[in-house]
Scaffold this motif. Structure first.
Motif, PDB file in Angstrom:
ATOM      1  N   ASN A  40       1.890 -20.529  29.234  1.00 46.42           N
ATOM      2  CA  ASN A  40       0.626 -20.272  28.355  1.00 46.42           C
ATOM      3  C   ASN A  40       0.593 -19.142  27.400  1.00 46.42           C
ATOM      4  OD1 ASN A  40       0.831 -17.666  29.943  1.00 46.42           O
ATOM      5  ND2 ASN A  40      -0.229 -18.280  31.616  1.00 46.42           N
ATOM      6  N   VAL A  41      -0.368 -18.538  26.699  1.00 45.86           N
ATOM      7  CA  VAL A  41      -0.660 -17.631  25.967  1.00 45.86           C
ATOM      8  C   VAL A  41      -0.032 -16.130  26.281  1.00 45.86           C
ATOM      9  CG1 VAL A  41      -2.124 -16.080  24.507  1.00 45.86           C
ATOM     10  CG2 VAL A  41      -2.823 -18.497  24.643  1.00 45.86           C
ATOM     11  N   VAL A  64       6.440 -26.591  29.850  1.00 45.49           N
ATOM     12  CA  VAL A  64       5.364 -27.357  29.497  1.00 45.49           C
ATOM     13  C   VAL A  64       3.873 -26.579  29.158  1.00 45.49           C
ATOM     14  CG1 VAL A  64       5.812 -28.993  31.342  1.00 45.49           C
ATOM     15  CG2 VAL A  64       4.476 -26.940  31.995  1.00 45.49           C
ATOM     16  N   PRO A  65       3.255 -27.123  28.433  1.00 44.99           N
ATOM     17  CA  PRO A  65       1.896 -26.233  27.781  1.00 44.99           C
ATOM     18  C   PRO A  65       0.704 -26.412  29.073  1.00 44.99           C
ATOM     19  CG  PRO A  65       1.725 -28.558  27.213  1.00 44.99           C
ATOM     20  CD  PRO A  65       3.099 -28.485  28.047  1.00 44.99           C
ATOM     21  N   ASP A  66       0.745 -25.004  29.734  1.00 48.87           N
ATOM     22  CA  ASP A  66      -0.289 -24.709  30.590  1.00 48.87           C
ATOM     23  C   ASP A  66      -1.617 -24.118  30.078  1.00 48.87           C
ATOM     24  OD1 ASP A  66      -1.325 -23.969  33.166  1.00 48.87           O
ATOM     25  OD2 ASP A  66      -1.175 -21.989  32.377  1.00 48.87           O
ATOM     26  N   GLY A  67      -1.499 -23.482  28.981  1.00 47.52           N
ATOM     27  CA  GLY A  67      -2.533 -23.070  28.381  1.00 47.52           C
ATOM     28  C   GLY A  67      -3.351 -23.994  27.333  1.00 47.52           C
ATOM     29  N   ARG A  68      -4.569 -24.017  27.495  1.00 42.35           N
ATOM     30  CA  ARG A  68      -5.205 -24.960  26.311  1.00 42.35           C
ATOM     31  C   ARG A  68      -4.896 -24.703  24.973  1.00 42.35           C
ATOM     32  NH1 ARG A  68      -7.772 -29.662  27.855  1.00 42.35           N
ATOM     33  NH2 ARG A  68      -9.350 -30.457  26.489  1.00 42.35           N
ATOM     34  N   PRO A  69      -4.809 -23.485  24.442  1.00 39.07           N
ATOM     35  CA  PRO A  69      -4.451 -23.203  23.118  1.00 39.07           C
ATOM     36  C   PRO A  69      -3.212 -23.637  22.634  1.00 39.07           C
ATOM     37  CG  PRO A  69      -5.171 -21.235  24.016  1.00 39.07           C
ATOM     38  CD  PRO A  69      -5.400 -22.069  25.150  1.00 39.07           C
ATOM     39  N   LEU A  70      -2.249 -23.613  23.604  1.00 37.98           N
ATOM     40  CA  LEU A  70      -0.814 -24.491  23.282  1.00 37.98           C
ATOM     41  C   LEU A  70      -1.038 -25.749  23.145  1.00 37.98           C
ATOM     42  CD1 LEU A  70      -0.034 -21.671  24.600  1.00 37.98           C
ATOM     43  CD2 LEU A  70       1.978 -22.908  25.472  1.00 37.98           C
ATOM     44  N   TYR A  71      -1.882 -26.481  24.097  1.00 37.00           N
ATOM     45  CA  TYR A  71      -2.046 -27.937  23.711  1.00 37.00           C
ATOM     46  C   TYR A  71      -2.825 -28.243  22.511  1.00 37.00           C
ATOM     47  CZ  TYR A  71      -5.614 -31.679  24.145  1.00 37.00           C
ATOM     48  OH  TYR A  71      -6.608 -33.064  23.989  1.00 37.00           O
ATOM     49  N   TRP A  72      -3.929 -27.353  22.059  1.00 34.83           N
ATOM     50  CA  TRP A  72      -4.447 -27.514  21.002  1.00 34.83           C
ATOM     51  C   TRP A  72      -3.583 -27.358  19.676  1.00 34.83           C
ATOM     52  CZ3 TRP A  72      -9.076 -23.871  22.265  1.00 34.83           C
ATOM     53  CH2 TRP A  72      -9.928 -24.652  23.042  1.00 34.83           C
ATOM     54  N   PHE A  73      -2.741 -26.410  19.847  1.00 31.28           N
ATOM     55  CA  PHE A  73      -1.820 -26.266  18.715  1.00 31.28           C
ATOM     56  C   PHE A  73      -0.762 -27.448  18.577  1.00 31.28           C
ATOM     57  CE2 PHE A  73       2.328 -24.600  17.143  1.00 31.28           C
ATOM     58  CZ  PHE A  73       2.039 -23.657  16.143  1.00 31.28           C
ATOM     59  N   GLN A  74      -0.381 -28.116  19.472  1.00 31.37           N
ATOM     60  CA  GLN A  74       0.233 -29.226  19.578  1.00 31.37           C
ATOM     61  C   GLN A  74      -0.420 -30.148  18.686  1.00 31.37           C
ATOM     62  OE1 GLN A  74       1.483 -29.945  23.697  1.00 31.37           O
ATOM     63  NE2 GLN A  74       3.583 -28.953  23.407  1.00 31.37           N
ATOM     64  N   LYS A  75      -1.690 -30.466  19.111  1.00 28.38           N
ATOM     65  CA  LYS A  75      -2.385 -31.531  18.560  1.00 28.38           C
ATOM     66  C   LYS A  75      -2.478 -31.327  17.047  1.00 28.38           C
ATOM     67  CE  LYS A  75      -4.124 -34.274  21.843  1.00 28.38           C
ATOM     68  NZ  LYS A  75      -3.860 -35.796  21.871  1.00 28.38           N
ATOM     69  N   ILE A  76      -2.749 -29.904  16.675  1.00 26.90           N
ATOM     70  CA  ILE A  76      -3.079 -29.698  15.376  1.00 26.90           C
ATOM     71  C   ILE A  76      -1.765 -29.964  14.508  1.00 26.90           C
ATOM     72  CG2 ILE A  76      -3.258 -27.943  13.609  1.00 26.90           C
ATOM     73  CD1 ILE A  76      -5.333 -26.602  15.479  1.00 26.90           C
ATOM     74  N   LYS A  77      -0.352 -29.930  14.932  1.00 22.77           N
ATOM     75  CA  LYS A  77       0.642 -30.030  14.638  1.00 22.77           C
ATOM     76  C   LYS A  77       1.224 -31.562  14.527  1.00 22.77           C
ATOM     77  CE  LYS A  77       3.613 -27.074  13.665  1.00 22.77           C
ATOM     78  NZ  LYS A  77       3.849 -26.141  12.575  1.00 22.77           N
ATOM     79  N   GLY A  78       0.422 -32.259  14.905  1.00 26.29           N
ATOM     80  CA  GLY A  78       0.425 -33.682  14.811  1.00 26.29           C
ATOM     81  C   GLY A  78       0.914 -34.647  15.850  1.00 26.29           C
TER      82      GLY A  78
END
Length: 247
Positions: A40-41, A64-78
């Motif tokens: 997470n963060v 693994v991405p537990d934190g929501r911000p990490l998931y968003w960052f992965q989405k933004i990165k494509g």
């Protein structure tokens, strides 16, 4: 083959709970020594500030991405297929699969009271689950002999999947030290023991979806968590925006 994204120096897997469960089941059958970090963060910032700790996390067999911000960052990165993998959800999903597959599980960390409530809850949810090891270590570093005794007990128990709830960064350091010694798959799940046992309440689903789970937890434990969330979350946001805008 798991795809990875770089989140402030951490190699975070682009994965899902189902994929992680399939991977863990295979590892347990092979009796390999592996560990999973649930990031997470807070973990990102601990790793950002400490190259030694960053190396420990990146040595994980999977992050693994537990934190929501990490998931968003992965989405933004494509990474279109990115999913959030919450520690509590992953723990319950793995326990369910362990019951189905006949995999023996264990728990290391927290207090005896929490572990007792946790065990009761899991037997209510998964009546045929095999729990072969439970231990609440003292709230201090173990001596060499104590650690050796723990290793012997875990091996003798037949445990294949060990959930570690010491909190970040202690649980990742502990798992890193046990790598290639314990023939188990270790998963560092932080406060998941407390949530499943019912000692702490999870944020409402709508707060989880919009990334405000941290605010709910801060309201529950302001004295302990204010620095982690108010300062570290702000630093994380600044560094991520800097990377997205200028890299």
């Amino acid at each position: 083959m798991i795809e990875y994204s770089n989140v402030l120096g951490l190699k975070v897997g682009v994965t899902s709970i189902n994929d992680v469960c399939e991977t863990v089941v295979n590892w347990c059958r092979e009796r390999d020594s592996r560990y999973i970090s649930v990031s997470n963060v807070h973990m990102c910032m601990e790793a950002f500030d400490s190259p030694t700790f960053q190396n420990i996390v990146n040595r994980s067999d999977l992050v693994v991405p537990d934190g929501r911000p990490l998931y968003w960052f992965q989405k933004i990165k494509g990474h279109v297929s990115a999913k959030q993998v919450r520690g509590v959800d992953l723990t319950l999903a793995l326990c369910e699969r362990a019951e189905i597959e006949g995999i023996s599980i264990g728990f290391y960390g927290s207090t005896n009271d929490v572990l007792s409530d946790l065990e009761y809850t899991l037997f209510c949810l998964f009546p045929k689950i095999k729990i072969s090891y439970i231990y609440s270590p003292p709230f201090r570093p173990l001596s060499k002999q104590e650690n050796k005794n723990v290793q012997i007990q875990i091996k003798d128990s037949g445990c294949q999947l060990l959930f570690v709830g010491l909190g970040c960064p202690n649980q990742e350091k502990w798992m890193g030290d046990q790598k290639d010694i314990l023939p188990v798959t270790m998963v560092g799940v932080g406060a998941a023991f407390d949530f499943i046992a019912g000692n702490k309440s999870s944020a409402p689903k709508f707060m989880q979806r919009i990334g405000l789970e941290w605010l709910y937890r801060l309201a529950q434990e302001p004295g302990r968590l204010w620095r982690r969330y108010l300062i570290q979350n702000s630093r994380f946001t600044f560094l991520v925006l800097k990377e997205l805008l200028f890299k």
